[in-house]
Enzyme design. Structure first.
Site, PDB file in Angstrom:
ATOM      1  N   ARG A  48     -76.514   5.098  49.112  1.00  0.00           N
ATOM      2  CA  ARG A  48     -77.593   5.429  50.064  1.00  0.00           C
ATOM      3  C   ARG A  48     -78.720   4.402  49.990  1.00  0.00           C
ATOM      4  NH1 ARG A  48     -80.868   9.287  48.951  1.00  0.00           N
ATOM      5  NH2 ARG A  48     -79.348  10.504  47.777  1.00  0.00           N
ATOM      6  N   TYR A  99     -86.706   6.844  76.729  1.00  0.00           N
ATOM      7  CA  TYR A  99     -85.348   7.371  76.543  1.00  0.00           C
ATOM      8  C   TYR A  99     -85.423   8.889  76.296  1.00  0.00           C
ATOM      9  CZ  TYR A  99     -80.955   8.353  74.191  1.00  0.00           C
ATOM     10  OH  TYR A  99     -79.769   8.906  73.825  1.00  0.00           O
ATOM     11  N   ASP A 170     -89.195  -0.156  71.492  1.00  0.00           N
ATOM     12  CA  ASP A 170     -87.752   0.069  71.628  1.00  0.00           C
ATOM     13  C   ASP A 170     -87.205  -1.082  72.471  1.00  0.00           C
ATOM     14  OD1 ASP A 170     -85.182   0.863  72.371  1.00  0.00           O
ATOM     15  OD2 ASP A 170     -85.698   2.995  72.326  1.00  0.00           O
ATOM     16  N   LYS A 195     -75.718   0.207  71.802  1.00  0.00           N
ATOM     17  CA  LYS A 195     -75.694  -0.372  73.146  1.00  0.00           C
ATOM     18  C   LYS A 195     -75.319  -1.857  73.083  1.00  0.00           C
ATOM     19  CE  LYS A 195     -77.068   3.805  74.029  1.00  0.00           C
ATOM     20  NZ  LYS A 195     -78.467   4.196  74.072  1.00  0.00           N
TER      21      LYS A 195
END
Ligand SMILES: *Cc1c(COP(=O)(O)O)cnc(C)c1O
Length: 357
Positions: A48, A99, A170, A195
């Site tokens: 992690r 978004y 973003d 994306k």
């Protein structure tokens, strides 16, 4: 790991960053490291905290954006981690057409009394600057999804930082090939790697990038505690996708520009929105939702699907999603233009548009 020189152009960085050290029998690509723990007393210790396959992707994206990157399990994992920087009752200023996942997250945090939000028209620079005066964090998305509005990132960043707010951009739609928000004054860049960066519609992943070492350490710590860490295979695939980012973005953009030129003449459309760069185009059907739905059912090449930024051209009517703001027209279809032959794309799209005039 070898890191690309910051003096190189993005096309060179995309190809060369995040490679292993060169040497006899050294692999040219960082292998997929499947491990949940590492031998004790080293730098990694536990998976992690870090993984060599994440690190290679992070080196490459960081070099492209001009900062240090952190990979996340999804774009929303990255979004949530950034919003966690805001203290109790702090104000977040964000685009009204952010978004949908970001808007839902902001609304949820506000409804539980965690933060306050102010949604703004991102094209109205003066209004955004005024709203930012008391903000803890100014969220920008440019171009916005799917309204394709563009923000003046440099002016807003300067004012917001003056007011003591973090500035977050973003950059999913523009990618570092077309826009590097850190060089325009932003503190943090957010990506849905899902994306354009990964680019092949086969990976869900996110990322943050910052040039501020202290902020980097805080965000890395939040990632460890929130556990929004990426998969190893996903990181490897995303880096493989990133190697051709510049070519894919250039081709998608060239195709989009040509389609926009032709779409602007088409009588079935009341509006064609295109910011002048990138591969996303929004068209509004004069016949509203029904006409838009018929178009999305009427093609062979264009795939009716959500998401965007893959090599294949996809489209969808955005208002089919309940969370999409009501200010987005019912008949708006968002096109994610791919890298296919533009004449084939046009013939297919025209074949679906002509009958709905
Ligand atoms: C898809 C998207 C996100 C969310 O990313 P996921 O990878 O789906 O979690 C955030 N911002 C924008 C602009 C997006 O298009």
């Amino acid at each position: 790991m070898s890191s690309a020189s910051r003096d190189h152009q993005p096309a060179t960085i995309a190809v060369t960053a995040g490679r292993p050290q060169r040497g006899p029998d050294q692999p040219l690509n960082v292998p997929i490291t499947m491990a949940s723990a590492y031998g004790a007393t080293g730098e990694l210790e536990y998976s992690r905290y870090g993984n060599p396959s994440w690190a290679a992707f992070e080196d490459a994206l960081g070099a492209l954006e001009g900062g240090r990157a952190l990979a996340f399990s999804s774009g929303m994992g990255a979004v949530t981690t950034v919003l966690d920087l805001v203290g109790h009752d702090g104000l977040v200023v964000a685009p009204a057409h952010s978004y949908t996942g970001t808007l839902l997250q902001l609304a949820d945090l506000e409804s539980r009394g965690r933060i306050r939000t102010k949604l703004v028209d991102i094209t109205d620079t003066e209004a955004v600057v005024a709203a930012s005066e008391d903000a803890a964090l100014v969220w920008l998305e440019s171009p916005t999804n799917p309204a394709l509005e563009v923000a003046d990132i440099a002016t807003i960043s300067a004012a917001a930082r003056e007011a003591g707010a973090y500035v977050v951009v973003d950059n999913t739609f523009a990618t570092p090939i077309l826009q590097q928000p850190l060089t325009l004054g932003a503190d943090i860049v957010v990506h849905s790697v899902t994306k354009y960066l990964a680019g092949h519609s086969d990976v869900l992943m996110g990322a943050l990038v910052t040039a501020d070492e202290e902020l980097y350490a805080v965000l890395k710590g939040r990632r460890e505690l929130m556990g929004a860490t990426p998969g190893t295979l996903e990181s490897w695939l995303a880096l493989r996708g990133l190697r051709t980012l510049h070519l894919r973005v250039e081709r998608a953009q060239a195709n989009a520009a040509e389609l926009v030129r032709r779409l602007r003449e088409h009588p079935a459309l009341s509006e064609v929105r295109y910011p002048g760069f990138g591969g996303i185009v929004s068209i509004v059907l004069a016949g509203g939702a029904d006409a838009a739905d018929r178009v999305t059912r009427g093609t062979d090449l264009w795939v009716h699907a959500t998401s965007l930024g893959g090599v294949e051209s996809t489209f969808e009517r955005r208002r089919r999603w309940k969370a999409e703001p009501a200010t987005i027209p019912e008949g708006l279809v968002r096109l994610s233009v791919g890298i296919e032959d533009v004449e084939d794309l046009w013939e297919d799209l025209r074949g679906a548009l002509d009958p709905v005039v």
